[in-house]
Design a protein around this motif. Structure first.
Motif, PDB file in Angstrom:
ATOM      1  N   ALA A   1       0.825  -1.222   0.000  1.00 20.57           N
ATOM      2  CA  ALA A   1       0.000   0.000   0.000  1.00 20.57           C
ATOM      3  C   ALA A   1       0.855   1.266   0.000  1.00 20.57           C
ATOM      4  CB  ALA A   1      -0.979  -0.020   1.165  1.00 20.57           C
ATOM      5  N   PRO A   2       1.862   1.370   0.888  1.00 18.05           N
ATOM      6  CA  PRO A   2       2.733   2.548   0.807  1.00 18.05           C
ATOM      7  C   PRO A   2       3.417   2.693  -0.551  1.00 18.05           C
ATOM      8  CG  PRO A   2       3.228   1.281   2.790  1.00 18.05           C
ATOM      9  CD  PRO A   2       2.149   0.555   2.064  1.00 18.05           C
ATOM     10  N   ARG A   3       3.841   1.572  -1.122  1.00 18.37           N
ATOM     11  CA  ARG A   3       4.465   1.647  -2.457  1.00 18.37           C
ATOM     12  C   ARG A   3       3.483   2.179  -3.480  1.00 18.37           C
ATOM     13  NH1 ARG A   3       6.779  -3.762  -4.624  1.00 18.37           N
ATOM     14  NH2 ARG A   3       7.099  -2.502  -6.487  1.00 18.37           N
ATOM     15  N   PHE A   4       2.260   1.651  -3.410  1.00 18.83           N
ATOM     16  CA  PHE A   4       1.226   2.115  -4.332  1.00 18.83           C
ATOM     17  C   PHE A   4       1.023   3.623  -4.191  1.00 18.83           C
ATOM     18  CE2 PHE A   4      -1.747  -1.498  -5.849  1.00 18.83           C
ATOM     19  CZ  PHE A   4      -0.653  -2.221  -6.264  1.00 18.83           C
ATOM     20  N   LEU A   5       0.942   4.081  -2.929  1.00 21.37           N
ATOM     21  CA  LEU A   5       0.678   5.503  -2.712  1.00 21.37           C
ATOM     22  C   LEU A   5       1.839   6.349  -3.218  1.00 21.37           C
ATOM     23  CD1 LEU A   5      -1.049   5.204   0.748  1.00 21.37           C
ATOM     24  CD2 LEU A   5      -2.087   6.110  -1.335  1.00 21.37           C
ATOM     25  N   ALA A   6       3.073   5.902  -2.932  1.00 22.99           N
ATOM     26  CA  ALA A   6       4.232   6.679  -3.375  1.00 22.99           C
ATOM     27  C   ALA A   6       4.255   6.777  -4.898  1.00 22.99           C
ATOM     28  CB  ALA A   6       5.519   6.031  -2.862  1.00 22.99           C
ATOM     29  N   SER A   7       4.044   5.656  -5.568  1.00 19.59           N
ATOM     30  CA  SER A   7       4.106   5.719  -7.027  1.00 19.59           C
ATOM     31  C   SER A   7       2.916   6.498  -7.574  1.00 19.59           C
ATOM     32  CB  SER A   7       4.212   4.320  -7.638  1.00 19.59           C
ATOM     33  OG  SER A   7       2.955   3.759  -7.844  1.00 19.59           O
ATOM     34  N   ALA A   8       1.783   6.443  -6.862  1.00 21.34           N
ATOM     35  CA  ALA A   8       0.614   7.228  -7.294  1.00 21.34           C
ATOM     36  C   ALA A   8       0.902   8.714  -7.185  1.00 21.34           C
ATOM     37  CB  ALA A   8      -0.593   6.873  -6.444  1.00 21.34           C
ATOM     38  N   PHE A   9       1.522   9.113  -6.078  1.00 17.87           N
ATOM     39  CA  PHE A   9       1.771  10.540  -5.862  1.00 17.87           C
ATOM     40  C   PHE A   9       2.883  11.050  -6.764  1.00 17.87           C
ATOM     41  CE2 PHE A   9       0.076   9.938  -1.288  1.00 17.87           C
ATOM     42  CZ  PHE A   9      -1.207   9.872  -1.804  1.00 17.87           C
ATOM     43  N   ALA A  10       3.597  10.114  -7.408  1.00 15.29           N
ATOM     44  CA  ALA A  10       4.549  10.530  -8.434  1.00 15.29           C
ATOM     45  C   ALA A  10       3.872  10.584  -9.798  1.00 15.29           C
ATOM     46  CB  ALA A  10       5.740   9.569  -8.466  1.00 15.29           C
ATOM     47  N   SER A  11       3.123   9.514 -10.137  1.00 14.13           N
ATOM     48  CA  SER A  11       2.583   9.421 -11.498  1.00 14.13           C
ATOM     49  C   SER A  11       1.435  10.399 -11.736  1.00 14.13           C
ATOM     50  CB  SER A  11       2.123   7.994 -11.794  1.00 14.13           C
ATOM     51  OG  SER A  11       1.146   7.596 -10.854  1.00 14.13           O
ATOM     52  N   GLY A  12       0.548  10.563 -10.743  1.00 17.62           N
ATOM     53  CA  GLY A  12      -0.601  11.459 -10.927  1.00 17.62           C
ATOM     54  C   GLY A  12      -0.166  12.898 -11.155  1.00 17.62           C
ATOM     55  N   PRO A  13       0.599  13.492 -10.233  1.00 16.13           N
ATOM     56  CA  PRO A  13       1.082  14.861 -10.457  1.00 16.13           C
ATOM     57  C   PRO A  13       1.950  14.981 -11.706  1.00 16.13           C
ATOM     58  CG  PRO A  13       1.257  14.311  -8.147  1.00 16.13           C
ATOM     59  CD  PRO A  13       0.855  13.062  -8.855  1.00 16.13           C
ATOM     60  N   ALA A  14       2.695  13.917 -12.061  1.00 12.25           N
ATOM     61  CA  ALA A  14       3.487  13.975 -13.295  1.00 12.25           C
ATOM     62  C   ALA A  14       2.552  14.147 -14.484  1.00 12.25           C
ATOM     63  CB  ALA A  14       4.332  12.709 -13.459  1.00 12.25           C
ATOM     64  N   LEU A  15       1.463  13.382 -14.490  1.00  9.63           N
ATOM     65  CA  LEU A  15       0.488  13.515 -15.573  1.00  9.63           C
ATOM     66  C   LEU A  15      -0.129  14.910 -15.568  1.00  9.63           C
ATOM     67  CD1 LEU A  15      -1.117  12.246 -17.874  1.00  9.63           C
ATOM     68  CD2 LEU A  15      -2.706  11.297 -16.207  1.00  9.63           C
TER      69      LEU A  15
ATOM     70  N   ALA B   1      13.233   5.954 -14.430  1.00 11.62           N
ATOM     71  CA  ALA B   1      13.050   6.414 -13.057  1.00 11.62           C
ATOM     72  C   ALA B   1      14.310   7.136 -12.574  1.00 11.62           C
ATOM     73  CB  ALA B   1      12.733   5.229 -12.146  1.00 11.62           C
ATOM     74  N   ILE B   2      15.465   6.522 -12.826  1.00 10.99           N
ATOM     75  CA  ILE B   2      16.715   7.124 -12.357  1.00 10.99           C
ATOM     76  C   ILE B   2      16.973   8.449 -13.080  1.00 10.99           C
ATOM     77  CG2 ILE B   2      19.231   6.821 -12.307  1.00 10.99           C
ATOM     78  CD1 ILE B   2      18.545   3.739 -11.982  1.00 10.99           C
ATOM     79  N   ALA B   3      16.804   8.424 -14.409  1.00 12.89           N
ATOM     80  CA  ALA B   3      17.040   9.646 -15.186  1.00 12.89           C
ATOM     81  C   ALA B   3      16.113  10.764 -14.729  1.00 12.89           C
ATOM     82  CB  ALA B   3      16.825   9.357 -16.674  1.00 12.89           C
TER      83      ALA B   3
ATOM     84  N   ALA C   1       8.702  14.539 -16.322  1.00  7.12           N
ATOM     85  CA  ALA C   1       7.347  14.103 -15.969  1.00  7.12           C
ATOM     86  C   ALA C   1       6.923  12.934 -16.851  1.00  7.12           C
ATOM     87  CB  ALA C   1       6.367  15.266 -16.118  1.00  7.12           C
ATOM     88  N   VAL C   2       7.250  13.035 -18.148  1.00  3.00           N
ATOM     89  CA  VAL C   2       6.934  11.921 -19.052  1.00  3.00           C
ATOM     90  C   VAL C   2       7.672  10.667 -18.598  1.00  3.00           C
ATOM     91  CG1 VAL C   2       7.186  11.070 -21.420  1.00  3.00           C
ATOM     92  CG2 VAL C   2       6.389  13.401 -21.021  1.00  3.00           C
ATOM     93  N   GLY C   3       8.942  10.839 -18.223  1.00  2.00           N
ATOM     94  CA  GLY C   3       9.739   9.696 -17.751  1.00  2.00           C
ATOM     95  C   GLY C   3       9.117   9.042 -16.529  1.00  2.00           C
ATOM     96  N   VAL C   4       8.725   9.853 -15.555  1.00  2.00           N
ATOM     97  CA  VAL C   4       8.111   9.316 -14.336  1.00  2.00           C
ATOM     98  C   VAL C   4       6.813   8.582 -14.681  1.00  2.00           C
ATOM     99  CG1 VAL C   4       6.896   9.976 -12.215  1.00  2.00           C
ATOM    100  CG2 VAL C   4       9.121  10.988 -12.739  1.00  2.00           C
ATOM    101  N   PHE C   5       6.045   9.198 -15.561  1.00  2.00           N
ATOM    102  CA  PHE C   5       4.761   8.604 -15.910  1.00  2.00           C
ATOM    103  C   PHE C   5       4.945   7.234 -16.562  1.00  2.00           C
ATOM    104  CE2 PHE C   5       1.063   7.999 -18.679  1.00  2.00           C
ATOM    105  CZ  PHE C   5       0.044   8.174 -17.762  1.00  2.00           C
TER     106      PHE C   5
END
Lengths: 383, 128, 258
Positions: A204-218, A300-302, A323-327
């Motif tokens: 769940a924490p992993r999901f939230l972290a990746s969500a809070f990266a991908s959503g704002p990136a989009l 992700a690293i880049a 942002a595209v990279g993160v997404f």
């Protein structure tokens, strides 16, 4: 309010571009829908899924998009709890992004059902022991919350008044609710005995972290596009703040992933190492996801390098690229990587691989087109 | 009246469309459904009767079958009818043992009424 | 009995405490509790189980007989390809059926020996737990059964089953059933299916089809675990038997004598 979706104040070419993109989206939706009718007729055998990999592209998109939907809190919290006024212009964009993401989630679940006409059985025979039952409740609740909030806030904005008082409690409620949709979605996976990749308490924490990266990136991507083709300016500082949110969230996301790697590879429990080995290196010469996973890792690293450095982050073009990279990175990792990786090896420690078929991809594109069309309409109303 | 002609033309087209199904079938005597009971098993029965009365079955067979679907859940596999006789709950092994002519029996009415059932997706009927 | 009561009470308070902490969970925990008590089979009548005596499977024919009997009686289709495959009972080499028991120096004849595998009809079936419609459910006699009328085809149960015992109808199975058994239904596309321990035969007082097929050498033994005089209990108390993935706590009802 819908009439605003159809009248515009921009130039002629802006209109044409909008109409063309709507036409394109509608045709992709139509192709997707026709393909879905084929799937309905033939069965889910039209996809690449099998007895061993029984969830695929559809559920991968579903999982990823629940995250995009939940990430609206990354705007709600600063704006409503910390009075961060700079988000004033984009908060409604985030809200509408959440709505269209939840709609896409539901379409993907529906597309994945073997007996879609029986879907109401979930309500007719409610089963609280099933996480899917709770996921249905929280997702529908979240959709309703966001529709009410979005509508009320937008109506108030158009009439130049502040939103009615009853919206505030709903907004506060939407914060834990957003966390809940992604937590419950993680619980779909994290409580299954024998699926080693998924059986982890930090799902769940992993999901939230990746969500809070991908959503704002989009959202960054959308804001920059909107700014380029319309007169609407979300504000430079707001976009930069989003950039910082993506930076932190993505670093935490990678950190959580590293935690998984430590536990798995230091403990060396075979069942737990196998899915990771399969995803990144392949097992017994089989590894169709290897290029995808390394793409995700490198992107992700880049992206983190570009984001962490203020000099590059403040450059709008570089921010867009990051942002595209993160997404893309999170889309691969939490989509196909997570869902398909969980099924390989199978309970008999055998490798059955999976790749989506053409009809499966067409249906998936159709759902994405539907989501993008909803976003376009909503943004047209807002902007 | 503005555009009176157009409105009247529109109304005529509308009326034609709405009444088309009736006009199309007008005068054609639609054969009443006639479910057949002449299967070998039924022929051999001394007293030709179903598990309940004909009237009951005609009106309620769908509810009865729907209840029978629960047999797999609660494990109750015996149906006791209104006169106290017991029957095994099974579409294939009870109903179809007598009504083996599903085409002439089931489909006869279902087709007439445009009722689409999906029983035969799973339940095997002997070709008749 | 008293221990069980106590255990139940302790569990009740534990669940209650967790609910209080989580706030909104009290309703769900009550459901969890009721479901738990209805699932517990130890104090109820029968608990069906199977013992697979692997030493008695010698020729290929020994396996085939059991598999064919089951698959014919239950109208299990044969698609001839692994992607659409549906199976209720089949074989898997020891090293695949018991991956965590495998080691490098294990006898070759055991390592690659095909083991009979089927649904384990667990005491704690994770497939039942996750099903959003109760289409798969546990009967009081321990059989994990399926209601094909109710299944929506979400395949959550397939993800949850740690034994790979479930199959999905990826397409219409009807054309792929060679000889139809008109006494038993088929399945429609879009639903999950699996072994049902021949509950339709048990209702008639008959043993499962696979057990009957190998009654000559008694390679498969079926019976009631709650009856100390049953054949399965006698075998289990006299010979060393293992179960698949015991560490998961599912408590399978299928035992293997290696």
């Amino acid at each position: 309010m819908f009439e605003k979706a159809l009248i515009g104040n921009r130039g002629y070419w802006g209109w044409i571009a909008l109409l063309l993109s709507i036409a394109l989206l509608l045709s992709v939706m139509t192709i997707g829908f026709i393909t879905y009718l084929r799937q309905l007729n033939y069965g889910l055998g039209i996809t690449g899924m099998s007895r061993d990999v029984s969830w695929g592209l559809y559920i991968a998109q579903f999982t990823f998009l629940v995250g995009v939907a939940a990430s609206a809190v990354m705007l709600i919290i600063p704006y409503y709890l910390h009075d961060y006024k700079k988000f004033g212009k984009i908060i409604i964009l985030g809200e509408f992004l959440a709505i269209s993401a939840v709609v896409m989630c539901m379409l993907f679940v529906f597309a994945d059902l073997g007996q879609p006409f029986r879907v109401l059985n979930i309500i007719l025979h409610p089963t609280p022991s099933s996480i899917m039952f709770w996921d249905m409740i929280v997702l529908n609740g979240y959709l309703l919350l966001n529709i009410i909030i979005g509508w009320a806030v937008l109506s108030a904005e158009r009439n130049d008044v502040s939103p009615p008082g009853w919206v505030k409690p709903l907004i506060y409620l939407s914060i834990p609710w957003a966390i809940s949709i992604h937590t419950v979605t993680a619980f779909l996976y994290a409580g299954l005995p024998g699926r080693h990749l998924w059986l982890t308490a930090i799902m769940a924490p992993r999901f939230l972290a990746s969500a809070f990266a991908s959503g704002p990136a989009l959202l960054i991507i959308l804001c920059l596009i909107v700014r380029r083709i319309t007169k609407f300016d979300p504000g430079n500082e707001a976009i930069q703040t989003l950039g910082k949110i993506v930076t932190y969230a993505m670093i935490i996301n990678i950190f959580f992933f590293a935690l998984e790697l430590f536990t798995v590879f230091y403990s060396k429990i075979p069942g737990h190492t196998h899915p990771f080995k399969y995803l990144f290196f392949g097992i017994e010469g089989q590894g169709k996801l290897i290029p995808w996973m390394w793409t995700a890792a490198l992107l992700a690293i880049a992206a983190i390098i570009l984001l962490i450095n203020p000099g590059t982050r403040k450059n709008e073009n570089i921010l867009m690229a990051a942002a595209v990279g993160v997404f893309i990175s999170t889309w691969i990792d939490k989509g196909m990587g997570l869902v398909v990786g969980g099924f390989i090896p199978n309970p008999f420690e055998e490798i059955t691989e999976y790749l989506p078929t053409a009809p499966e991809v067409l249906i998936t594109l159709g759902v994405w087109a539907a989501g993008l069309l909803i976003i376009t309409m909503f943004y047209k109303i807002t902007v | 009246m503005y555009d009176g002609n157009k409105i009247i033309t529109g109304l005529i087209i509308f009326a034609c469309l709405v009444t088309f199904p009736f006009l199309y079938n007008f005068g054609k005597a639609n054969a009443k459904p006639d479910p057949k009971l002449d299967t070998p098993v039924i022929q051999q029965m001394k007293e030709k009767r179903c598990i309940e009365t004909k009237e009951f079955m005609r009106a309620n067979h769908m509810q009865l079958l729907d209840e029978w679907r629960e047999a797999v859940r609660d494990g109750k596999r015996v149906y006791v009818n209104s006169s106290g006789e017991s029957y095994k709950i099974s579409l294939q092994n009870t109903c179809l043992k007598c009504h083996s002519n599903t085409k002439e029996f089931c489909d006869e009415c279902h087709d007439y009424m445009s009722v689409k059932i999906y029983c035969w997706d799973c339940h095997i009927r002997v070709k008749s | 009995m008293s221990y069980e009561l106590k255990a139940n009470r302790r569990q009740f308070f534990k669940i209650l405490g967790i609910s209080a902490l989580s706030g909104a969970g009290s309703i769900s925990s009550l459901f969890a509790l009721t479901q738990h008590s209805s699932l517990s089979t130890h104090h109820l009548g029968k608990r069906w189980a199977m013992v697979v005596d692997m030493g008695k499977f010698k020729t290929e024919e020994d396996y085939k007989r059991c598999i064919d009997a089951c698959h014919h009686i239950h109208n299990v289709p044969d698609f001839g390809n692994p992607k659409d495959e549906i199976k209720w009972i089949w074989t898997a080499p020891y090293k695949n059926a018991f991956p965590e028991q495998e080691h490098e120096y294990i006898r070759d004849d055991i390592k690659n020996k095909p083991f009979m595998v089927l649904c384990n009809h667990c005491d704690n079936p994770s497939c039942v737990r996750v099903c959003p419609t109760k289409a798969t459910f546990k009967r009081q006699d321990g059989i994990v059964a399926m209601d094909y009328h109710r299944c929506i085809g979400c395949r959550f149960c397939m993800a949850a089953c740690p034994y790979g015992s479930r199959s999905f109808n990826w397409r219409d199975p009807q054309p792929f059933i060679k000889e139809k058994n008109i006494e038993y239904p088929m399945r429609t596309k879009g639903v999950v299916e699996k072994c049902n321990f021949c509950e339709e035969r048990l209702a008639e007082g008959l043993p499962p089809a696979c057990v009957e097929a190998c009654k000559d050498n008694k390679a498969l033994v079926f019976g009631d675990l709650n009856n100390p005089d049953s054949e399965v209990r006698k075998i289990l108390s006299s010979r060393y038997a293992i179960r698949r993935k015991p560490e998961l706590g599912t408590q399978p009802g299928v035992y293997y004598i290696v």
